[in-house]
Scaffold this motif. Sequence first.
Motif, mmCIF file in Angstrom:
data_model
loop_
_atom_site.group_PDB
_atom_site.id
_atom_site.type_symbol
_atom_site.label_atom_id
_atom_site.label_comp_id
_atom_site.label_asym_id
_atom_site.label_seq_id
_atom_site.Cartn_x
_atom_site.Cartn_y
_atom_site.Cartn_z
ATOM 1 N N SER A 124 -15.926 106.178 -133.368
ATOM 2 C CA SER A 124 -16.425 107.514 -133.070
ATOM 3 C C SER A 124 -17.728 107.474 -132.287
ATOM 4 N N MET A 125 -18.622 106.549 -132.629
ATOM 5 C CA MET A 125 -19.901 106.498 -131.938
ATOM 6 C C MET A 125 -19.773 105.966 -130.519
ATOM 7 N N GLU A 126 -18.820 105.081 -130.291
ATOM 8 C CA GLU A 126 -18.578 104.602 -128.928
ATOM 9 C C GLU A 126 -18.128 105.761 -128.044
ATOM 10 N N ALA A 127 -17.200 106.565 -128.578
ATOM 11 C CA ALA A 127 -16.721 107.729 -127.832
ATOM 12 C C ALA A 127 -17.826 108.762 -127.671
ATOM 13 N N HIS A 128 -18.583 108.987 -128.747
ATOM 14 C CA HIS A 128 -19.704 109.929 -128.699
ATOM 15 C C HIS A 128 -20.664 109.538 -127.574
ATOM 16 N N SER A 129 -21.029 108.256 -127.536
ATOM 17 C CA SER A 129 -21.970 107.769 -126.529
ATOM 18 C C SER A 129 -21.451 107.985 -125.110
ATOM 19 N N LEU A 156 -19.041 110.111 -124.017
ATOM 20 C CA LEU A 156 -18.911 111.527 -123.686
ATOM 21 C C LEU A 156 -20.279 112.154 -123.410
ATOM 22 N N LYS A 157 -21.252 111.740 -124.190
ATOM 23 C CA LYS A 157 -22.608 112.258 -123.977
ATOM 24 C C LYS A 157 -23.119 111.865 -122.592
ATOM 25 N N ARG A 158 -22.872 110.605 -122.212
ATOM 26 C CA ARG A 158 -23.308 110.152 -120.877
ATOM 27 C C ARG A 158 -22.592 110.895 -119.755
ATOM 28 N N GLN A 159 -21.377 111.357 -120.039
ATOM 29 C CA GLN A 159 -20.596 112.080 -119.037
ATOM 30 C C GLN A 159 -20.894 113.578 -119.034
ATOM 31 N N GLY A 160 -21.895 113.995 -119.796
ATOM 32 C CA GLY A 160 -22.337 115.382 -119.734
ATOM 33 C C GLY A 160 -21.763 116.297 -120.793
#
Length: 216
Positions: free
Chosen positions: A39-44, A46-50
């Motif tokens: 989950s945190m890998e995806a969170h990171s 997605l966050k970088r992608q705006g």
Amino acid sequence: AHALSQLLASSLSFLRCGTGTGTGDNHRRSNSSSLNCRSMEAHSLLKRQGFDVSSYGTGAHVKLPGPSIREPNVYEFGTPYKQMFEELRRKDPELYKRNGILPMLKRNSSVKLAPQRWQDNAADGSFDVVITFEEKVFDMVVEDLHNREPVLMKPVLIINLEVKDNHEEAAVGARLTLELCQELEATESWEENIDEIISSFERHNRRKIFYTISFY
């Protein structure tokens, strides 16, 4: 842009995205029962992608590997990642560096302050899409939403994308989650096009996913 909410889950983890208060906000939410990579890998990413991302766990506590299977490190949800990092670095820096826990906690602390629990998130508002990474997490999210009394009658799409909880699969799962979120965001109405989006995603990535719809 169409605002939507999503959730990713791994071993008891998922990422969820929620609808923002402003126009064009993109929200994703991630949840874990324990603390894991997915989950945190995806969170990171997605966050970088705006995307405006939130992540959650579904278990009673946050558990990190310890010196043995019988000796995990157990923390309450809400414990800052930096605090976990410092405590484990004091306990055995070589062990927790070697098994990847210290780098993971350092990464997590750059993404958010502390792990959050899905079942305690009612005050965070409603979401459009929830993505989980493990079937049992999917079932827990569906059950939790079913037990909440619908007030807004606002639909929420809950998707399970099975991802193994290791660093390699977490990176692949994060990229797949981003692709899926972008596909959902690009459509005018996911309610009308969800079957086509899911089928296309499965053909393209050779991954089976399943979903259901609940209501806030």
